[in-house]
Scaffold this motif. Sequence first.
Motif, PDB file in Angstrom:
ATOM      1  N   ASP A   2       0.839  -1.194   0.000  1.00  0.00           N
ATOM      2  CA  ASP A   2       0.000   0.000   0.000  1.00  0.00           C
ATOM      3  C   ASP A   2       0.880   1.253   0.000  1.00  0.00           C
ATOM      4  O   ASP A   2       2.011   1.223   0.474  1.00  0.00           O
ATOM      5  N   GLU A  24      -6.389   9.659  -3.456  1.00  0.00           N
ATOM      6  CA  GLU A  24      -7.232   8.481  -3.662  1.00  0.00           C
ATOM      7  C   GLU A  24      -7.391   8.172  -5.145  1.00  0.00           C
ATOM      8  O   GLU A  24      -7.310   7.017  -5.568  1.00  0.00           O
ATOM      9  N   SER A  29      -3.809   4.421  -0.659  1.00  0.00           N
ATOM     10  CA  SER A  29      -4.751   3.682   0.198  1.00  0.00           C
ATOM     11  C   SER A  29      -5.051   4.396   1.508  1.00  0.00           C
ATOM     12  O   SER A  29      -6.103   4.169   2.104  1.00  0.00           O
ATOM     13  N   HIS A  30      -4.108   5.223   1.991  1.00  0.00           N
ATOM     14  CA  HIS A  30      -4.240   5.843   3.305  1.00  0.00           C
ATOM     15  C   HIS A  30      -3.928   7.339   3.224  1.00  0.00           C
ATOM     16  O   HIS A  30      -3.032   7.749   2.483  1.00  0.00           O
ATOM     17  N   ARG A  56     -12.754   5.259  -0.547  1.00  0.00           N
ATOM     18  CA  ARG A  56     -11.989   4.096  -0.103  1.00  0.00           C
ATOM     19  C   ARG A  56     -10.874   4.435   0.878  1.00  0.00           C
ATOM     20  O   ARG A  56     -10.495   3.593   1.688  1.00  0.00           O
ATOM     21  N   ILE A  57     -10.319   5.615   0.810  1.00  0.00           N
ATOM     22  CA  ILE A  57      -9.111   5.928   1.564  1.00  0.00           C
ATOM     23  C   ILE A  57      -9.354   5.820   3.072  1.00  0.00           C
ATOM     24  O   ILE A  57     -10.411   6.195   3.576  1.00  0.00           O
ATOM     25  N   ARG A  88     -13.104   3.200   8.430  1.00  0.00           N
ATOM     26  CA  ARG A  88     -12.068   3.715   7.522  1.00  0.00           C
ATOM     27  C   ARG A  88     -11.052   4.576   8.267  1.00  0.00           C
ATOM     28  O   ARG A  88     -10.539   5.557   7.740  1.00  0.00           O
ATOM     29  N   GLN A 312       3.212  -1.124   3.936  1.00  0.00           N
ATOM     30  CA  GLN A 312       2.813   0.183   3.432  1.00  0.00           C
ATOM     31  C   GLN A 312       3.990   1.155   3.501  1.00  0.00           C
ATOM     32  O   GLN A 312       4.733   1.163   4.489  1.00  0.00           O
TER      33      GLN A 312
END
Length: 337
Positions: A2, A24, A29-30, A56-57, A88, A312
């Motif tokens: 990630d 995003e 991902s974050h 999604r983030i 999330r 990540q």
Amino acid sequence: MDIGLVLQTDPPARLLIDRMVRAEQAGFSHGWTFDSCVLWQEPFVIYSRILAETERITVGPMVTNPSTRTWEVTASLFATLNDMYGNRTVCGIGRGDSAMRVAGRSPATLARLSEAMHAIKELAEGRTAEVDGAEMHLPWVRPGASLPIWMGAYGPKALNLTGRQADGFILQLADPYLTEFMVKAVRAAAVEAGRDPDSLTICVAAPAYVTADDSPEALAHAREHCRWFGGMVGNHVADLVSHYGEHSDLVPEELTDYIKDRQGYDYSHHGRAGNPDTAFVPDGIVDRFCLIGSADVQRARLAELRSLGVDQFAVYAMHDAIEATIDAYGTDVIPHL
């Protein structure tokens, strides 16, 4: 692997939100932020807007601490966001460097951090926990609520606590040798505690500056915009040296040698390019701790980190090419991962 994005909550908040939306769309991902409410704006308010404008983030602080908010408040903040937007969030947490010291307080002890991590997770996931001697429960947390706790650590005792208790490990530097050393320490502590070492998420966070080429001029410019990071890491290293001594088998000398000429630190420049308190940081440390160079160079280092078990890589983007770095990762790095 990630890829995350780390930003400071400087005003205007709208710009940070737009950058997280952009991230995003690029495949990040974050979305992480600093959490030091004297130096920057309150992150949890901004997380709500980021989550509302993305799909999604996952968001969270890199890192919060056990002291600037009471534990039930921190748990309620995360639980509320998860209830609104569907699990999330992730709680990055540490002892507290800038958030505490800029207010004239000392970082928390590891014992207090351990208690806080337990209480915050229990409360945010709907269970009962003890906070300062009182049993507490958030009755509105619905079944299925989840809050991973990722701990930031450098020293041997902190690495041990991470392996024994946390759901993830945040290492704020991207040097492969030190990453391997510290990931092994965390996993060994997990095994000793009877945990599955592979169940811990490993997150490496460091500045990344994607240059158009690998010319000396481009690399020199990127180094100057990332040199601040060696100063920030130096704060934690100085704590380790004061605790364990300058030459200790418990802390690698590869980590401690470079701070010998450190002359203190002014938090008003914390995490910013051009920080005058980071002149002691040599180019070699910038190159080891950060990802600097073309997309090919970035991919090669990320592949090396991934081979060491890193799940990540979180990009610290505190320089003059934030959007360009987001876009370069979206087109030339993330698709290859």
